[in-house]
Design an enzyme around this catalytic site. Structure first.
Site, PDB file in Angstrom:
ATOM      1  N   HIS A   3      -5.634  -1.587   1.861  1.00  0.00           N
ATOM      2  CA  HIS A   3      -6.791  -0.808   1.667  1.00  0.00           C
ATOM      3  C   HIS A   3      -7.894  -1.244   0.958  1.00  0.00           C
ATOM      4  O   HIS A   3      -8.774  -1.245  -0.648  1.00  0.00           O
ATOM      5  CB  HIS A   3      -6.092   0.257   0.361  1.00  0.00           C
ATOM      6  CG  HIS A   3      -5.259   1.066   0.615  1.00  0.00           C
ATOM      7  ND1 HIS A   3      -4.966   1.616   1.471  1.00  0.00           N
ATOM      8  CD2 HIS A   3      -4.476   1.669  -0.516  1.00  0.00           C
ATOM      9  CE1 HIS A   3      -4.011   2.365   1.350  1.00  0.00           C
ATOM     10  NE2 HIS A   3      -2.918   2.528   0.842  1.00  0.00           N
ATOM     11  N   HIS A   6      -6.404   9.051  -1.520  1.00  0.00           N
ATOM     12  CA  HIS A   6      -5.255   8.240  -1.472  1.00  0.00           C
ATOM     13  C   HIS A   6      -4.012   9.122  -3.420  1.00  0.00           C
ATOM     14  O   HIS A   6      -3.796   8.646  -3.892  1.00  0.00           O
ATOM     15  CB  HIS A   6      -5.002   6.993  -2.052  1.00  0.00           C
ATOM     16  CG  HIS A   6      -3.615   5.804  -2.300  1.00  0.00           C
ATOM     17  ND1 HIS A   6      -2.340   6.288  -2.191  1.00  0.00           N
ATOM     18  CD2 HIS A   6      -3.538   5.490  -0.964  1.00  0.00           C
ATOM     19  CE1 HIS A   6      -1.508   5.705  -1.902  1.00  0.00           C
ATOM     20  NE2 HIS A   6      -2.254   4.778  -1.107  1.00  0.00           N
ATOM     21  N   GLU A  51      -1.676  10.775   3.493  1.00  0.00           N
ATOM     22  CA  GLU A  51      -3.380   9.900   3.954  1.00  0.00           C
ATOM     23  C   GLU A  51      -3.431   9.965   4.719  1.00  0.00           C
ATOM     24  O   GLU A  51      -3.569   9.207   6.829  1.00  0.00           O
ATOM     25  CB  GLU A  51      -3.035   8.662   3.764  1.00  0.00           C
ATOM     26  CG  GLU A  51      -2.446   7.607   1.730  1.00  0.00           C
ATOM     27  CD  GLU A  51      -1.385   6.543   1.790  1.00  0.00           C
ATOM     28  OE1 GLU A  51      -2.610   5.966   2.398  1.00  0.00           O
ATOM     29  OE2 GLU A  51      -1.019   6.197   2.055  1.00  0.00           O
TER      30      GLU A  51
END
Length: 361
Positions: free
Chosen positions: A113, A187, A326
């Site tokens: 991420h 997210h 996601e």
């Protein structure tokens, strides 16, 4: 839970300060029938999402925190906008135009991420806040050249809009001053039964419109190309309870302690969002449909929630208390020539639109 009518609009309010004194604001976008989304400038985070059930009772259906500090001190990406690269980059490295770039590892030897100081930990600037029948909020962030090892100065924006009754549209856009990689996503951790109620999501009925998924190794890095979901616990082509097969003795479920895999959506990247997934909570009747223009959808069943995170209303978040869907480019695409590309060049605009549509059954 509560029952209350609401008038569409937008409210701006303080949400506390970070340890260095930086203020964090919260914007509450209110629609009809109690539908409301609260967005923080910290991480462009959806801090709360209130949705009515079939009886009209409204509940918050996303995990998060009541103060800014936990989002930074123990980041779990609750509701955040993550980037520059959502999901994993193997070994925290990739080649771009013959140059190797290294991203600091924050998931074993891999980058997750966007690295340890990703977009979820930044305070985004407020670019536009619009009231009216379809309230919206646009937040912006400038990521300088070399930020977390990524090349090129990137200007990113995300707009949250209550686009229809019971519908939240999240639209990302980004431009760059030099060739780079971009893969942004929302997210959110969802529990359609309501977070305060305290139940898990194993009884939620899930449909994912994908025939293939990416098997991974024990570190959640893809092993290779897509494989069919047919005959596996990863087949959600028709509605199935999330928990129906989550404890089957399947190697892939063992790697992730449950589901934490990319689904390869039919049609790849599309010009308009199309239906990618549907989730129904039978007890409350809440239904979430997710439409996206992205080529992949990471399904995560909250496997690593271990009770160490204290969330809203003082609740401890435990395994399978929420699920994530996601929309994004596939994991480790920078190192996989056969995967959808995450490259962005000067003069181009990265775009990602996902729609979260809530109804009742």
């Amino acid at each position: 839970m509560n029952q209350c009518p609401s008038v569409p609009g937008l409210q701006r309010e303080p949400f506390g300060r970070l340890a260095d004194g930086t203020p964090v604001e919260r914007f509450r976008l209110t629609g009809e029938s109690g539908f409301e989304v609260a967005v923080l400038t910290l991480g462009a985070t959806v801090q709360a999402l209130h949705v009515a059930d079939r009886r009209g009772e409204v509940a918050d259906i996303v995990l998060g925190h009541d103060t800014p500090e936990p989002y930074v001190a123990e980041p779990r990406f609750f509701g955040a906008a993550v980037g520059r690269y959502a999901n994993r980059i193997a070994g925290g490295r990739f080649m771009l135009d013959g140059t190797e770039h290294r991203i600091p590892a924050n998931d074993g030897p891999h980058a997750l991420h966007g690295g340890p100081d990703g977009f979820d930990r930044r305070v985004w600037s407020v670019e536009q806040a619009l009231e009216g029948a379809m309230p919206s909020l646009t937040l912006g962030l400038v990521s300088p050249d070399g930020d977390q090892g990524f090349p090129g100065t990137l200007t990113a924006r995300v707009t949250y809009t209550l686009s229809r009754p019971g519908e939240l549209t999240i639209a990302f856009a980004a431009t760059t001053q030099a060739p780079t990689l971009v893969n942004l996503t929302h997210h959110g951790y969802f529990n359609l039964g309501g977070v305060e109620a305290g139940g898990d999501v194993l009884d939620h009925l899930l449909t994912i419109h994908a025939d293939d998924y990416l098997p991974v190794d024990a570190a959640a890095i893809p092993l290779g190309g897509p494989e069919s979901v047919d005959g596996t616990p990863f087949d959600f082509c028709t509605p199935r309870c999330i928990g129906a097969r989550i404890r089957q003795a399947h190697e892939q479920l063992g790697h992730g302690r449950g589901y934490d895999h990319n689904y390869c959506l039919a049609g790849g990247s599309t010009t308009q969002p199309r239906l990618a997934a549907r989730v129904e909570h039978p007890a409350s009747g809440r239904v979430m449909e997710l439409l996206t223009d992205q080529p992949g959808l990471q399904f995560y069943s909250g496997n690593f929630l271990d009770g160490s995170a204290v969330g809203k209303q003082g609740r401890l978040y435990r395994q399978s208390d929420a699920f994530c869907l996601e929309p994004q480019t596939w994991p480790d695409a920078p190192n996989r020539p056969g995967y959808p590309s995450a490259r962005l060049d000067p003069g181009q605009t990265y775009r990602h639109v996902s729609v979260y549509r809530f109804t009742t059954a």
